[in-house]
Design an enzyme around this catalytic site. Structure first.
Site, mmCIF file in Angstrom:
data_model
loop_
_atom_site.group_PDB
_atom_site.id
_atom_site.type_symbol
_atom_site.label_atom_id
_atom_site.label_comp_id
_atom_site.label_asym_id
_atom_site.label_seq_id
_atom_site.Cartn_x
_atom_site.Cartn_y
_atom_site.Cartn_z
ATOM 1 C CD GLU A 502 -4.059 3.666 5.642
ATOM 2 O OE1 GLU A 502 -3.229 4.532 5.925
ATOM 3 O OE2 GLU A 502 -4.947 3.820 4.769
ATOM 4 C CD GLU A 533 -5.819 6.145 2.822
ATOM 5 O OE1 GLU A 533 -5.791 5.764 1.636
ATOM 6 O OE2 GLU A 533 -4.800 6.232 3.524
ATOM 7 C CG ASP A 558 -3.789 16.451 5.213
ATOM 8 O OD1 ASP A 558 -3.473 17.545 4.770
ATOM 9 O OD2 ASP A 558 -3.787 16.191 6.431
ATOM 10 C CG PHE A 559 -4.176 10.213 4.583
ATOM 11 C CD1 PHE A 559 -3.346 11.173 4.019
ATOM 12 C CD2 PHE A 559 -3.652 9.388 5.561
ATOM 13 C CE1 PHE A 559 -2.023 11.320 4.426
ATOM 14 C CE2 PHE A 559 -2.329 9.515 5.977
ATOM 15 C CZ PHE A 559 -1.507 10.488 5.411
ATOM 16 C CG HIS A 600 1.110 14.133 6.184
ATOM 17 N ND1 HIS A 600 1.363 13.985 4.854
ATOM 18 C CD2 HIS A 600 1.186 12.884 6.723
ATOM 19 C CE1 HIS A 600 1.601 12.705 4.594
ATOM 20 N NE2 HIS A 600 1.489 12.012 5.704
#
Ligand SMILES: Cc1ncc(C[n+]2csc(CCOP(=O)(O)OP(=O)(O)O)c2C)c(N)n1
Ligand SMILES: [Mg+2]
Length: 824
Positions: A502, A533, A558-559, A600
């Protein structure tokens, strides 16, 4: 958004309507007799029947084995899975008919039929010399040796035995199987025939196949890719993400002329109208007709179409037409190939979810009998010929079965010995500078001419000037620059290398690591993806399986949860599930945050460390970051590359002369002593290195303790030698990282150190991690992450009482027991 595209407010606000084109449903209307002599010879049509018979015989054998424990009175207990495709043979054979070995299929848990159909089609098309070479070269001829002993007939006959035995031996977990028995029924594959990994995770191939098509498109390789996934997989996020990725406008609108065009990919939904027992159409989904979905995805409606998979000729026709669309650069395509499985989801299936009359209605039009009847009616052959085909198919299957069940002929891999197959294949551990030699690297600027490289040339490579005075950070190369240097260099060395994620292009990567890359690289080597993701990692897996190298970026650590399957089941497992056949040169860049709260700011390195098959690094200095990135990009293993947002601008303090301008490697797995000392060892992971050094200062100045600080640099693999050496001297060790303490990688390391250096220790190894909480707001983060005072507290309470010291926060044994009892 690229600046070249102007979003016009006037256009955007105009009133109009979107019109959809009709989506064809079962439009093929030729009879077999009409096609005879036009599109097919008698031989062609008989071959279709033969291939369907072979699949049916193969699956029926497995059904017998699973239900009754024997086949033709030969006993065998197959404990593993067998998701059979009895009923679906025509859909597989029709698809494979026009596919060559450059056309790659990716499948699902129910792919035995697709493997056999594609293999038989390849055998038909390849000449005998090529076939022999493939069989001889595959795992040094291990599979061939088993089948050639009693071979009769031509090389093509031998190749058919090879195919059936190789697939069956794999299903039964034998070392001569196609993947050395490490893949099994749901994962078996055979790349030389264009049969690529099948996936036990529903929809798993939905994004991996996109990466495979991306590889073909970017590197201009021949052939198309087909994702054979079930109708129920349409409910899976990764499938949607894969579709979104594959239909991105940029392929047709922004990529340079030579690379402009859609991906050569067919999402083929093998629509048998069921998940296990749930029904997508009419129950668990709302599409009515699956093919409808193509309409919303792009203006071409993905050329979506429903095809009657019970008529092999309808499928052949569809694949032939769709292949032309892909070759013209107008992909991807969505096919809704209807079929029906007579067999249960698995042989133990009680069929409680469907009525017998429904199964019977479909069995009445079983393609094996209806197509055969048409062959007879059109005078292609007699019923006796059909019976002979069936007998011959069953004989082939029996021959393979006898060999595959016999442990003397088909032993399993011995996984108990040292240096066993899995020890050797969890990682490939090879060094490959370029995944494709002899091809020019496509770039927009000569090496070093991008604005970022030019700017870096004017900065200090060390944190200090010649006199040893600390320079302002803005005048020094930091970690983000060091990572950039290694990456940009590799783009000039490996033509297959691509980077995406991204906001990677134009923006420069969320944390500016890629600033300058946009100017240096064409779109097809650096691009923005959808916020997907799962697909970012899944496509990277597919790209690598096809032979390319990828840097995938996940922005915040965290993603990773969004890419859980792709990281933990796909990226990590395919090298070993392939028996060592495949390599996985993928670097996943993950940035560990702070300041942005609970979703995050978490360090998930420990979660990754738990999964076998991933290499994990977490550099804390520019020197290590650059050297580790080089090692990652020269290797062929998946590397999760953790970066901390706290220290992106950190200059080099430890290596004299600073970060070398050229190429060098820091070996993955080797910790580094950043400071020597003799009273206490401190092992750190990532950014805690600097907080530990602050703690050390206090320990030395106020308590007269000399401390040794070791930077782990890597988490997997990890060589304990240096740590043990240090502990031998200091007899005490504190371990620190920003990951939540419970179940962390540090706890594993602490336990290992206690075990390996028990006699040398004066105190237990003690872990200081983040608290087992959510990450709170920046203003109160110091109560969560480990800071120097937490380190001193832990040392004082559990390792070595510090004279005159009183703890800042309670952390004695009773407190630890209290927290643990509360789960916090
Ligand atoms: C992610 C995931 N969820 C659930 C399962 C369990 N499971 C295996 S097959 C299956 C049904 C799949 O249906 P479909 O995709 O239509 O394929 P089919 O079995 O009909 O060939 C389910 C739920 C799984 N393997 N993977
Ligand atoms: Mg299904």
């Amino acid at each position: 958004m690229p600046k070249s595209q102007f979003i016009c407010p006037v256009e955007s606000r105009k009133s109009s309507q979107i019109r959809f084109d009709p989506i064809p449903i079962n439009q093929y209307n030729k009879t077999l007799a009409e096609e005879l002599g036009v599109r097919y010879s008698k031989q062609d049509l008989l071959r279709i029947q033969r291939d369907m018979e072979i699949i049916c015989a193969f699956e029926s054998m497995l059904n017998e084995v699973k239900l009754r424990g024997h086949y033709r009175s030969i006993e065998y207990n197959h404990k593993g899975p067998a998701h059979l495709s009895i009923g679906q043979e025509s859909a597989a054979v029709g698809q494979a008919y026009h596919l060559g070995i450059d056309d790659h299929i990716y499948g699902s848990h129910r792919s035995h039929g697709e493997i056999l159909a594609k293999g038989l089609s390849a055998i038909e098309k390849l000449d005998e010399k090529s076939l022999m070479a493939i069989m001889k070269n595959y795992f040094d001829g291990d599979c061939l040796r088993v089948v050639e002993k009693d071979a009769e007939g031509s090389t093509k006959d031998l190749a058919m035995d090879f195919l059936i035995y190789g697939a069956l031996a794999e299903i039964f977990g034998r070392e001569a199987g196609f993947n050395k028995g490490m893949g099994g029924s749901m994962h078996a594959f055979f790349p030389p025939f264009g049969i690529y990994p099948n996936n036990a995770i529903v929809g798993g191939s939905g994004d991996i196949s996109v990466g495979a098509a991306l590889f073909k498109h970017v590197n201009k390789k021949k052939g198309i890719v087909i994702a054979n996934i079930g109708d129920a997989s349409l409910g899976c996020g990764p499938v949607w993400e894969g579709i979104c990725f594959a239909t991105m406008d940029q392929f047709k609108m922004l990529w340079d002329e030579a690379h402009r065009g859609g991906l050569p990919l067919i999402f083929n939904f093998v629509n048998n109208f069921y998940g296990m027992g749930g029904q997508p159409q009419g129950e668990t989904m709302g599409f009515g007709v699956l093919a409808r979905l193509g309409a919303g995805l792009n203006p071409q409606q993905m050329h979506a179409e429903r095809v009657d998979g019970f008529n092999p000729l309808a499928v052949v026709d569809a694949i032939e037409r769709k292949k032309k669309i892909l070759e013209a650069g107008d992909g991807p395509v969505l096919l809704d190939t209807i079929t029906y499985r007579f067999s249960g989801h698995s042989p133990s299936d009680a069929s409680s979810y469907r009525d017998k009359s429904e199964v019977e209605a479909w069995q009445k039009i079983d393609p094996l009998t209806t197509f055969a009847a048409e062959l007879v009616k059109a005078n292609v052959c007699t019923q006796m010929d059909i019976d002979a085909l069936r007998e011959s198919a069953e004989a082939m299957v029996l021959k393979a079965y006898k060999k595959a069940v016999d442990l003397a002929i088909s032993p399993r891999a011995d996984l108990k010995k040292v240096n066993c197959l899995l020890e050797k294949t969890m990682f490939s551990n090879t060094k490959v500078e370029s995944m494709e030699n002899g091809r020019k690297c496509e770039t927009l600027l000569p090496r070093g001419e991008d604005p970022r490289s030019k700017k870096l040339a004017g900065l200090s490579r060390s944190a200090f000037d010649e006199k040893g005075t600390r320079l302002p950070k803005s005048k020094c190369i930091g970690i983000r620059d060091a990572i950039f240097e290694a990456i940009v260099d590799r783009f000039y060395a490996d033509p297959t290398l691509v980077a995406y994620g991204e906001e990677n292009r134009d923006w420069g990567g969320a944390f500016a690591v890629y600033r300058g890359l946009t100017e240096a690289l064409p779109y097809h080597r650096l691009f923005n993806t959808p916020i997907s993701e799962g697909a970012i990692v899944g496509t990277a897996v597919g790209y690598a399986l096809e032979g390319g190298r990828v840097i995938a970026e996940l922005m915040y650590c965290d993603f990773m949860g969004r890419a859980g399957d792709e990281l933990f089941n796909q990226l990590s497992k395919w090298q070993s599930m392939s028996g060592g056949l495949l390599k996985m040169p993928v670097v996943v860049r993950v940035s560990v945050g702070s300041k942005y709260g609970a979703q995050h700011s978490q360090d998930w390195s420990s979660i990754c460390a738990h999964i076998p098959g991933l290499k994990i690094v977490f550099p804390a200095t520019p020197y290590d970051a650059k050297g580790l990135m080089y090692s990652a990009l020269l290797g062929t293993d998946p590397v999760i590359f953790f970066e901390s947002q706290r220290i992106y601008d950190q200059p080099e303090e430890f290596v004299k002369g600073g970060v070398p301008a050229g190429m060098y490697e820091v070996p993955i797995g080797e910790p580094d002593v950043k400071k020597t000392g003799k009273d206490l060892s401190i092992l750190t992971i990532g950014a805690t290195l600097y907080r530990a050094l602050d703690a050390v200062k206090a320990l030395e100045e106020k308590h007269g303790l000399s401390c040794e600080v070791i930077d782990a640099r890597s988490i997997v693999p990890f060589n304990y030698e240096k740590v043990l050496e240090s502990v031998k001297q200091t007899r005490k060790i504190l371990l620190v990282s920003d990951a939540c303490e419970r179940g962390s990688a540090l706890q594993t390391m602490a336990a290992k150190i206690a075990q390996l250096a028990f006699d040398e220790l004066d105190a237990p190894p003690v872990v200081v991690g983040a608290r087992n909480w959510i990450t709170p707001a920046d203003e109160v983060e110091d109560a969560f992450f480990p800071y120097p005072s937490d380190m001193l507290d832990a040392i004082h309470e559990h390792i070595l009482p510090l004279k005159g010291y009183s703890v800042a926060r309670p952390c004695d044994s009773a407190e630890l027991i209290r927290r643990s009892a509360m789960g916090i």
